[in-house]
Design a protein around this motif. Structure first.
Motif, PDB file in Angstrom:
ATOM      1  N   VAL A  46     -13.163   8.061 -87.774  1.00  0.00           N
ATOM      2  CA  VAL A  46     -13.790   8.223 -89.088  1.00  0.00           C
ATOM      3  C   VAL A  46     -14.211   9.904 -89.338  1.00  0.00           C
ATOM      4  O   VAL A  46     -15.097   9.356 -88.931  1.00  0.00           O
ATOM      5  N   THR A  47     -14.186  10.156 -90.857  1.00  0.00           N
ATOM      6  CA  THR A  47     -14.913  10.663 -91.031  1.00  0.00           C
ATOM      7  C   THR A  47     -16.416  10.090 -91.226  1.00  0.00           C
ATOM      8  O   THR A  47     -15.995   9.359 -92.105  1.00  0.00           O
ATOM      9  N   TYR A  48     -17.207  10.953 -91.102  1.00  0.00           N
ATOM     10  CA  TYR A  48     -18.472  10.421 -91.325  1.00  0.00           C
ATOM     11  C   TYR A  48     -19.356  11.523 -93.122  1.00  0.00           C
ATOM     12  O   TYR A  48     -19.693  10.660 -93.911  1.00  0.00           O
ATOM     13  N   LYS A  49     -19.141  12.570 -92.697  1.00  0.00           N
ATOM     14  CA  LYS A  49     -19.673  13.043 -94.078  1.00  0.00           C
ATOM     15  C   LYS A  49     -18.382  14.508 -93.562  1.00  0.00           C
ATOM     16  O   LYS A  49     -18.265  14.925 -92.711  1.00  0.00           O
ATOM     17  N   VAL A  50     -18.509  15.600 -94.907  1.00  0.00           N
ATOM     18  CA  VAL A  50     -17.043  16.380 -95.255  1.00  0.00           C
ATOM     19  C   VAL A  50     -18.577  17.838 -95.846  1.00  0.00           C
ATOM     20  O   VAL A  50     -19.263  17.764 -96.687  1.00  0.00           O
ATOM     21  N   TYR A  51     -18.844  19.239 -94.471  1.00  0.00           N
ATOM     22  CA  TYR A  51     -19.594  19.584 -94.937  1.00  0.00           C
ATOM     23  C   TYR A  51     -19.112  21.166 -95.556  1.00  0.00           C
ATOM     24  O   TYR A  51     -18.080  21.294 -95.581  1.00  0.00           O
ATOM     25  N   ALA A  52     -19.568  22.392 -96.360  1.00  0.00           N
ATOM     26  CA  ALA A  52     -19.242  22.757 -96.506  1.00  0.00           C
ATOM     27  C   ALA A  52     -18.797  24.222 -95.362  1.00  0.00           C
ATOM     28  O   ALA A  52     -19.658  24.292 -94.360  1.00  0.00           O
ATOM     29  N   ARG A  53     -17.909  25.120 -95.290  1.00  0.00           N
ATOM     30  CA  ARG A  53     -17.437  25.747 -94.152  1.00  0.00           C
ATOM     31  C   ARG A  53     -18.741  26.809 -93.527  1.00  0.00           C
ATOM     32  O   ARG A  53     -18.637  27.348 -92.808  1.00  0.00           O
ATOM     33  N   ASP A  54     -20.125  27.059 -94.513  1.00  0.00           N
ATOM     34  CA  ASP A  54     -20.977  28.237 -94.023  1.00  0.00           C
ATOM     35  C   ASP A  54     -21.728  27.064 -93.519  1.00  0.00           C
ATOM     36  O   ASP A  54     -23.156  28.056 -92.527  1.00  0.00           O
ATOM     37  N   LYS A  55     -21.771  25.663 -93.378  1.00  0.00           N
ATOM     38  CA  LYS A  55     -22.827  24.680 -92.816  1.00  0.00           C
ATOM     39  C   LYS A  55     -22.576  24.492 -91.394  1.00  0.00           C
ATOM     40  O   LYS A  55     -22.183  22.950 -91.315  1.00  0.00           O
ATOM     41  N   LEU A  79     -23.542   0.200 -81.517  1.00  0.00           N
ATOM     42  CA  LEU A  79     -21.744   0.707 -81.318  1.00  0.00           C
ATOM     43  C   LEU A  79     -22.710   1.559 -80.080  1.00  0.00           C
ATOM     44  O   LEU A  79     -22.971   2.551 -80.442  1.00  0.00           O
ATOM     45  N   ARG A  80     -21.336   1.906 -79.171  1.00  0.00           N
ATOM     46  CA  ARG A  80     -21.557   3.615 -78.572  1.00  0.00           C
ATOM     47  C   ARG A  80     -20.397   4.117 -79.284  1.00  0.00           C
ATOM     48  O   ARG A  80     -18.873   4.012 -79.334  1.00  0.00           O
ATOM     49  N   ILE A  81     -20.496   5.275 -79.302  1.00  0.00           N
ATOM     50  CA  ILE A  81     -19.888   5.962 -80.330  1.00  0.00           C
ATOM     51  C   ILE A  81     -19.829   8.125 -80.104  1.00  0.00           C
ATOM     52  O   ILE A  81     -20.556   7.792 -79.300  1.00  0.00           O
ATOM     53  N   ASP A  82     -18.902   8.583 -80.016  1.00  0.00           N
ATOM     54  CA  ASP A  82     -18.567   9.677 -80.270  1.00  0.00           C
ATOM     55  C   ASP A  82     -18.373  10.304 -81.720  1.00  0.00           C
ATOM     56  O   ASP A  82     -17.780  10.010 -81.894  1.00  0.00           O
ATOM     57  N   SER A  83     -18.594  11.473 -81.568  1.00  0.00           N
ATOM     58  CA  SER A  83     -18.739  12.563 -82.882  1.00  0.00           C
ATOM     59  C   SER A  83     -18.513  13.698 -82.393  1.00  0.00           C
ATOM     60  O   SER A  83     -18.301  14.124 -81.106  1.00  0.00           O
ATOM     61  N   ARG A  84     -17.769  14.737 -83.470  1.00  0.00           N
ATOM     62  CA  ARG A  84     -16.647  15.722 -83.061  1.00  0.00           C
ATOM     63  C   ARG A  84     -17.323  16.612 -84.991  1.00  0.00           C
ATOM     64  O   ARG A  84     -16.968  15.654 -85.403  1.00  0.00           O
ATOM     65  N   VAL A  85     -17.057  17.712 -84.431  1.00  0.00           N
ATOM     66  CA  VAL A  85     -16.957  18.652 -85.680  1.00  0.00           C
ATOM     67  C   VAL A  85     -15.328  18.780 -85.989  1.00  0.00           C
ATOM     68  O   VAL A  85     -15.127  19.938 -84.742  1.00  0.00           O
ATOM     69  N   THR A  86     -14.647  19.042 -86.957  1.00  0.00           N
ATOM     70  CA  THR A  86     -13.486  19.209 -87.184  1.00  0.00           C
ATOM     71  C   THR A  86     -13.102  20.202 -88.229  1.00  0.00           C
ATOM     72  O   THR A  86     -13.381  19.714 -88.874  1.00  0.00           O
TER      73      THR A  86
END
Length: 101
Positions: A46-55, A79-86
């Motif tokens: 699930v998308t948590y937040k979207v950042y600009a490409r320079d962030k 909740l046990r969660i995992d996160s990633r940046v894509t």
């Protein structure tokens, strides 16, 4: 005052000004994300937040904070969660989260 022959309405006196749109607080934002995550199956990203490409650094820190429990709404949820940046199609960076169990 209503009996005055030339009385004015509230809109004439104060003007019809639009109410500014309310921005949710960080706590409200996180609570909505926790709620959405509890309704998804484990392993579904699930998308948590979207950042600009320079962030990239900010996005990486956000993903780490989610994983390590520094975001209070997630650590209190149990909740046990995992996160990633894509990367997104338009070049921005999305921090995504998924339940692990």
């Amino acid at each position: 005052m209503a009996a005055e022959p030339d009385h004015r309405s509230v809109n004439e006196v104060f003007g019809a000004q639009p109410v500014p749109e309310r921005t949710p607080t960080a706590q409200e934002f996180a609570a909505v994300k926790v709620s959405a995550l509890t309704r998804t199956a484990p392993g579904t990203w699930v998308t948590y937040k979207v950042y600009a490409r320079d962030k990239r650094r900010v996005a990486s820190v956000a993903a780490r904070d989610l994983r390590t429990g520094k975001i209070a709404a997630f650590s209190r949820s149990g909740l046990r969660i995992d996160s990633r940046v894509t990367p997104t199609a338009d070049g921005r960076l999305a921090v995504e989260i998924a339940r692990t169990a």
